[in-house]
Design a protein around this motif. Structure first.
Motif, PDB file in Angstrom:
ATOM      1  N   ARG A  45      -5.233   0.384   1.398  1.00  0.00           N
ATOM      2  CA  ARG A  45      -4.526   1.486   0.714  1.00  0.00           C
ATOM      3  C   ARG A  45      -5.326   2.785   0.798  1.00  0.00           C
ATOM      4  N   CYS A  67       0.815  -1.218   0.000  1.00  0.00           N
ATOM      5  CA  CYS A  67       0.000   0.000   0.000  1.00  0.00           C
ATOM      6  C   CYS A  67       0.846   1.264   0.000  1.00  0.00           C
ATOM      7  N   ARG A  74      -6.941  -2.870  -1.530  1.00  0.00           N
ATOM      8  CA  ARG A  74      -7.474  -1.571  -1.950  1.00  0.00           C
ATOM      9  C   ARG A  74      -8.076  -0.821  -0.757  1.00  0.00           C
TER      10      ARG A  74
END
Length: 111
Positions: free
Chosen positions: A108, A69, A105
């Motif tokens: 992140r 990330c 995701r």
């Protein structure tokens, strides 16, 4: 990541089964062995699969997810200490709760 589909013959009805192959740190770490059995497993397969080794692998997985990330965190060349003959890396003990993010995701997007 490899995603594939394979047709299996089941009598007159073919079945299509999909599967995804991922690096072990992203998908699982077994806890199935005593320390003694874990040492044997480590020598045979490279994985001890004990409670303590799996805890260590969880921390490693979370460190690597943070690195993916964009976080600066040490993920390699960590100091290691041996417990009952099973080496354990001594890196940061990172715990990522599901509410923080269940996918790379989602994690992140927290930064």
């Amino acid at each position: 990541r490899i995603t594939s589909k394979k047709e299996l013959k089941g009598g007159s009805n073919p079945y299509v089964v999909g599967y995804t192959v991922m690096e072990r740190f992203l998908c699982f770490s077994r806890v199935k062995n005593s320390t003694l059995e874990g040492l044997k497993s480590l020598r045979k397969t490279g994985f001890a699969e004990t409670a303590s080794s799996s805890e260590s692998e969880l921390y490693d997985s979370n460190r690597r997810i943070l690195a993916l990330c964009g976080c600066r965190i040490k993920t390699a060349d960590l100091l290691s200490k041996s417990f009952a003959g099973i080496p354990m890396p001594l890196g940061a003990k990172v715990v990522l709760c599901p509410r923080f993010g269940s996918t790379i995701r989602e994690v992140r997007d927290r930064f």
